[in-house]
Write a protein that holds these residues in place. Structure first.
Motif, PDB file in Angstrom:
ATOM      1  N   ASN A  81      40.825 -90.036  22.403  1.00  0.00           N
ATOM      2  CA  ASN A  81      39.837 -91.129  23.472  1.00  0.00           C
ATOM      3  C   ASN A  81      38.932 -90.634  23.947  1.00  0.00           C
ATOM      4  N   ASN A  82      38.595 -89.372  23.139  1.00  0.00           N
ATOM      5  CA  ASN A  82      37.600 -88.440  24.323  1.00  0.00           C
ATOM      6  C   ASN A  82      36.589 -88.572  22.924  1.00  0.00           C
ATOM      7  N   SER A  83      35.171 -89.807  23.285  1.00  0.00           N
ATOM      8  CA  SER A  83      34.214 -89.388  22.826  1.00  0.00           C
ATOM      9  C   SER A  83      33.219 -88.067  22.526  1.00  0.00           C
ATOM     10  N   TYR A  84      33.257 -87.340  23.319  1.00  0.00           N
ATOM     11  CA  TYR A  84      32.535 -86.210  23.759  1.00  0.00           C
ATOM     12  C   TYR A  84      33.259 -84.974  22.531  1.00  0.00           C
ATOM     13  N   ILE A  85      34.340 -84.795  22.403  1.00  0.00           N
ATOM     14  CA  ILE A  85      34.310 -83.770  21.341  1.00  0.00           C
ATOM     15  C   ILE A  85      34.710 -84.827  19.940  1.00  0.00           C
ATOM     16  N   ASP A  86      34.730 -85.950  19.889  1.00  0.00           N
ATOM     17  CA  ASP A  86      34.386 -86.683  18.529  1.00  0.00           C
ATOM     18  C   ASP A  86      33.001 -86.248  18.220  1.00  0.00           C
ATOM     19  N   THR A  87      32.127 -86.644  19.091  1.00  0.00           N
ATOM     20  CA  THR A  87      30.278 -85.700  18.677  1.00  0.00           C
ATOM     21  C   THR A  87      30.354 -85.023  18.264  1.00  0.00           C
ATOM     22  N   LEU A  88      31.419 -83.851  19.329  1.00  0.00           N
ATOM     23  CA  LEU A  88      31.033 -82.512  19.128  1.00  0.00           C
ATOM     24  C   LEU A  88      31.359 -81.578  17.161  1.00  0.00           C
ATOM     25  N   TYR A  89      32.715 -83.216  16.843  1.00  0.00           N
ATOM     26  CA  TYR A  89      33.381 -82.658  15.932  1.00  0.00           C
ATOM     27  C   TYR A  89      32.587 -82.608  14.479  1.00  0.00           C
ATOM     28  N   ARG A  90      31.814 -84.596  14.778  1.00  0.00           N
ATOM     29  CA  ARG A  90      30.543 -84.593  13.766  1.00  0.00           C
ATOM     30  C   ARG A  90      29.398 -84.130  13.754  1.00  0.00           C
ATOM     31  N   ARG A  91      29.120 -84.081  14.706  1.00  0.00           N
ATOM     32  CA  ARG A  91      27.934 -82.259  14.219  1.00  0.00           C
ATOM     33  C   ARG A  91      28.364 -80.941  13.910  1.00  0.00           C
ATOM     34  N   ALA A  92      29.639 -80.405  14.230  1.00  0.00           N
ATOM     35  CA  ALA A  92      29.267 -79.601  13.452  1.00  0.00           C
ATOM     36  C   ALA A  92      29.971 -79.473  11.869  1.00  0.00           C
ATOM     37  N   MET A  93      30.998 -81.063  11.745  1.00  0.00           N
ATOM     38  CA  MET A  93      30.808 -80.959  10.344  1.00  0.00           C
ATOM     39  C   MET A  93      29.470 -81.208   9.317  1.00  0.00           C
ATOM     40  N   SER A  94      28.938 -82.188  10.042  1.00  0.00           N
ATOM     41  CA  SER A  94      27.258 -82.769   9.765  1.00  0.00           C
ATOM     42  C   SER A  94      26.262 -81.352   9.545  1.00  0.00           C
ATOM     43  N   LEU A  95      26.418 -79.827  10.321  1.00  0.00           N
ATOM     44  CA  LEU A  95      25.779 -79.325  10.529  1.00  0.00           C
ATOM     45  C   LEU A  95      26.431 -78.060   8.654  1.00  0.00           C
ATOM     46  N   ARG A  96      27.102 -77.437   9.089  1.00  0.00           N
ATOM     47  CA  ARG A  96      28.362 -77.314   8.117  1.00  0.00           C
ATOM     48  C   ARG A  96      28.035 -78.067   6.757  1.00  0.00           C
ATOM     49  N   ASP A  97      27.824 -78.813   7.118  1.00  0.00           N
ATOM     50  CA  ASP A  97      27.016 -79.668   5.013  1.00  0.00           C
ATOM     51  C   ASP A  97      25.679 -78.883   5.388  1.00  0.00           C
ATOM     52  N   ILE A  98      25.111 -79.085   6.012  1.00  0.00           N
ATOM     53  CA  ILE A  98      24.008 -79.041   6.180  1.00  0.00           C
ATOM     54  C   ILE A  98      23.831 -77.455   5.027  1.00  0.00           C
ATOM     55  N   CYS A  99      24.191 -76.570   5.579  1.00  0.00           N
ATOM     56  CA  CYS A  99      24.221 -75.310   5.211  1.00  0.00           C
ATOM     57  C   CYS A  99      25.061 -75.404   3.603  1.00  0.00           C
ATOM     58  N   SER A 100      26.210 -75.713   3.524  1.00  0.00           N
ATOM     59  CA  SER A 100      26.815 -75.958   2.026  1.00  0.00           C
ATOM     60  C   SER A 100      25.792 -76.323   0.799  1.00  0.00           C
ATOM     61  N   ASP A 101      24.609 -77.713   1.099  1.00  0.00           N
ATOM     62  CA  ASP A 101      23.806 -78.451   0.282  1.00  0.00           C
ATOM     63  C   ASP A 101      22.706 -77.377   0.423  1.00  0.00           C
ATOM     64  N   PHE A 102      21.878 -76.570   1.502  1.00  0.00           N
ATOM     65  CA  PHE A 102      21.570 -75.428   1.205  1.00  0.00           C
ATOM     66  C   PHE A 102      21.838 -74.232   0.109  1.00  0.00           C
ATOM     67  N   ILE A 103      23.030 -73.586   0.520  1.00  0.00           N
ATOM     68  CA  ILE A 103      23.423 -72.977  -0.407  1.00  0.00           C
ATOM     69  C   ILE A 103      24.036 -73.290  -1.967  1.00  0.00           C
ATOM     70  N   ARG A 104      24.267 -73.957  -1.867  1.00  0.00           N
ATOM     71  CA  ARG A 104      24.773 -75.124  -2.910  1.00  0.00           C
ATOM     72  C   ARG A 104      23.684 -74.820  -3.935  1.00  0.00           C
ATOM     73  N   GLY A 105      21.971 -75.610  -3.444  1.00  0.00           N
ATOM     74  CA  GLY A 105      20.987 -75.508  -4.181  1.00  0.00           C
ATOM     75  C   GLY A 105      20.480 -74.232  -4.200  1.00  0.00           C
ATOM     76  N   LYS A 106      20.684 -73.319  -3.684  1.00  0.00           N
ATOM     77  CA  LYS A 106      19.835 -72.279  -4.322  1.00  0.00           C
ATOM     78  C   LYS A 106      20.548 -71.812  -4.643  1.00  0.00           C
ATOM     79  N   THR A 107      21.304 -70.866  -4.986  1.00  0.00           N
ATOM     80  CA  THR A 107      22.837 -70.666  -6.114  1.00  0.00           C
ATOM     81  C   THR A 107      23.175 -71.459  -7.524  1.00  0.00           C
ATOM     82  N   ALA A 108      22.323 -72.757  -7.133  1.00  0.00           N
ATOM     83  CA  ALA A 108      22.485 -73.725  -8.817  1.00  0.00           C
ATOM     84  C   ALA A 108      21.762 -72.984  -9.945  1.00  0.00           C
ATOM     85  N   PRO A 109      22.236 -73.145 -11.202  1.00  0.00           N
ATOM     86  CA  PRO A 109      21.383 -72.716 -12.502  1.00  0.00           C
ATOM     87  C   PRO A 109      19.693 -73.686 -11.951  1.00  0.00           C
TER      88      PRO A 109
END
Length: 109
Positions: A81-109
């Motif tokens: 029921n802790n919305s603060y932790i939920d918000t932080l989790y979603r933010r960390a996940m989103s930032l990780r996804d941004i990193c992943s997408d950028f890396i994939r875009g730079k390393t794709a042939p």
């Protein structure tokens, strides 16, 4: 043209690092993340100050954000029921996804 793409990539990497620093400011006083925060600070500083042509720091950033995600999901499972932790989790996940997408875009042939 290649130089423009490199500069754009560098600027985007710095933007990602700045967004991660903003996330760091949210969790910096939380004792659950003391060990993670120092490394996040060092990784983002390196990207901002030195750049990251070979994506070494950005790959480390992606992996480190995954550690935040894991810890946050564990905390959330104990406090669903802790919305603060939920918000932080979603933010960390989103930032990780941004990193992943950028890396994939730079390393794709």
């Amino acid at each position: 043209m290649e130089q423009e793409a490199a500069i754009g990539g560098s600027e985007y990497q710095i933007t990602i690092a700045l967004m991660c620093r903003d996330f760091l400011f949210q969790v910096e006083n939380d004792p659950n993340f003391r060990s993670e925060n120092d490394l996040l600070d060092r990784i983002t500083s390196a990207i901002i100050e030195e750049g990251d042509e070979d994506l070494f720091h950005l790959k480390n950033l992606e992996a480190h954000l995954n550690k935040y995600e894991s810890k946050l999901i564990s905390l959330y499972s104990k406090n669903p029921n802790n919305s603060y932790i939920d918000t932080l989790y979603r933010r960390a996940m989103s930032l990780r996804d941004i990193c992943s997408d950028f890396i994939r875009g730079k390393t794709a042939p």
